[in-house]
Design an enzyme around this catalytic site. Structure first.
Site, PDB file in Angstrom:
ATOM      1  N   ASP A  44       0.808  -1.211   0.000  1.00  0.00           N
ATOM      2  CA  ASP A  44       0.000   0.000   0.000  1.00  0.00           C
ATOM      3  C   ASP A  44       0.847   1.270   0.000  1.00  0.00           C
ATOM      4  O   ASP A  44       1.982   1.289   0.482  1.00  0.00           O
ATOM      5  CB  ASP A  44      -0.910   0.021   1.233  1.00  0.00           C
ATOM      6  CG  ASP A  44      -1.928  -1.097   1.219  1.00  0.00           C
ATOM      7  OD1 ASP A  44      -2.402  -1.439   0.125  1.00  0.00           O
ATOM      8  OD2 ASP A  44      -2.225  -1.631   2.298  1.00  0.00           O
ATOM      9  N   TYR A  45       0.238   2.339  -0.491  1.00  0.00           N
ATOM     10  CA  TYR A  45       0.833   3.681  -0.561  1.00  0.00           C
ATOM     11  C   TYR A  45       1.409   4.095   0.790  1.00  0.00           C
ATOM     12  O   TYR A  45       2.498   4.648   0.873  1.00  0.00           O
ATOM     13  CB  TYR A  45      -0.274   4.648  -1.016  1.00  0.00           C
ATOM     14  CG  TYR A  45       0.128   6.077  -1.203  1.00  0.00           C
ATOM     15  CD1 TYR A  45       0.985   6.451  -2.240  1.00  0.00           C
ATOM     16  CD2 TYR A  45      -0.379   7.074  -0.375  1.00  0.00           C
ATOM     17  CE1 TYR A  45       1.325   7.781  -2.434  1.00  0.00           C
ATOM     18  CE2 TYR A  45      -0.044   8.403  -0.570  1.00  0.00           C
ATOM     19  CZ  TYR A  45       0.809   8.754  -1.597  1.00  0.00           C
ATOM     20  OH  TYR A  45       1.147  10.069  -1.787  1.00  0.00           O
TER      21      TYR A  45
END
Length: 194
Positions: A44-45
Site C-alpha cells: 500500500d501507498y
C-alpha cells in the site's frame, strides 16, 4: 536458460507500487531505473518495505498465487499494547466483514526494532503507548494486516514489510534497491516448487 532480472526495493512511505500515476504521486519509477520489470504483488501507498520486482512472468504469477502460500513478514507498529487474547485472535484468524483470514503468526517484538525515520512521523498520543508486532501471513487481501490489527482493537500506525519468503529487507534504506543474489534466486525458485 533465459536470463531474468530480480530486484529488491525498500519502498518508501507514500510511494505507489506501480510505475505511473495520473495524479502525480511518487511511484517506483522515481527510485528504480531498471527497464521492463514489474512489482510482484502490492504494498500500500502508506506502507513501507520490501518489494520484489522482476521480468520473470512465471515467477511473478506463482508468487502472486495464494496456492503457493509464500509467507510475508511485517513489522507493525500498533496503538496500545496488544493483549495475549488479541494476539491469539490473529493466530487463529479474524473476520474481516464476512471473510475469515487464515491463521497468522503474531508476536510482540522486544526490544522494539530499530528502523529508519519515516518522512511523516506517526501520530503520537501522550497517554497511549505503541507496540511493535511481527505478523506473518500467507494471504494477500487488500490492506489485510491493517484490517486485522484494527479488528482486534489495536490500529496500525506504521507497517513495514521485512520479508517475502526467504528474501529479507536487510539494511536497504528507503528508496534503495539491489539485485537478488544467485542463492536468493535459487531459494525463491525452490519455494515455488512446493
Amino acid at each position: 536458460m533465459e536470463k531474468f532480472t530480480y530486484i529488491l526495493l525498500n519502498k518508501p512511505y507514500e510511494v505507489l507500487t506501480q510505475f505511473s500515476d495520473e495524479n502525480g504521486r511518487a511511484t517506483l519509477k522515481d527510485f528504480v531505473k531498471v527497464p521492463n520489470i514489474y512489482p510482484v504483488g502490492r504494498l500500500d501507498y502508506d506502507s513501507e518495505g520490501l518489494v520484489l520486482l522482476t521480468d520473470d512472468k512465471i515467477l511473478q504469477h506463482k508468487l502472486a498465487n495464494p496456492k503457493f502460500k509464500i509467507e510475508k513478514t511485517y513489522w507493525v507498529q500498533v496503538e496500545g499494547i496488544p493483549t495475549e487474547e488479541a494476539l491469539a485472535q490473529l493466530r487463529t484468524g479474524v473476520y474481516l466483514k464476512d471473510v475469515k483470514t487464515l491463521p497468522a503468526k503474531a508476536s510482540i517484538i522486544t526490544p522494539a526494532p530499530t528502523v529508519w525515520e519515516r518522512s511523516k512521523p506517526i501520530r503520537f498520543r501522550q497517554n497511549i503507548p505503541t507496540t511493535w508486532v511481527e505478523i506473518k501471513i500467507t494471504q494477500g487481501m487488500n490492506r489485510q494486516v491493517r484490517k486485522m490489527t484494527a479488528a482486534v482493537g489495536f490500529p496500525t500506525l506504521r507497517l513495514i514489510r521485512v520479508a517475502i519468503g526467504t528474501l529479507l529487507l536487510g539494511n536497504l534504506q528507503p528508496g534503495e534497491y539491489r539485485p537478488l543474489t544467485p542463492a536468493e534466486i535459487k531459494s525463491l525458485r525452490n519455494n515455488m516448487k512446493k
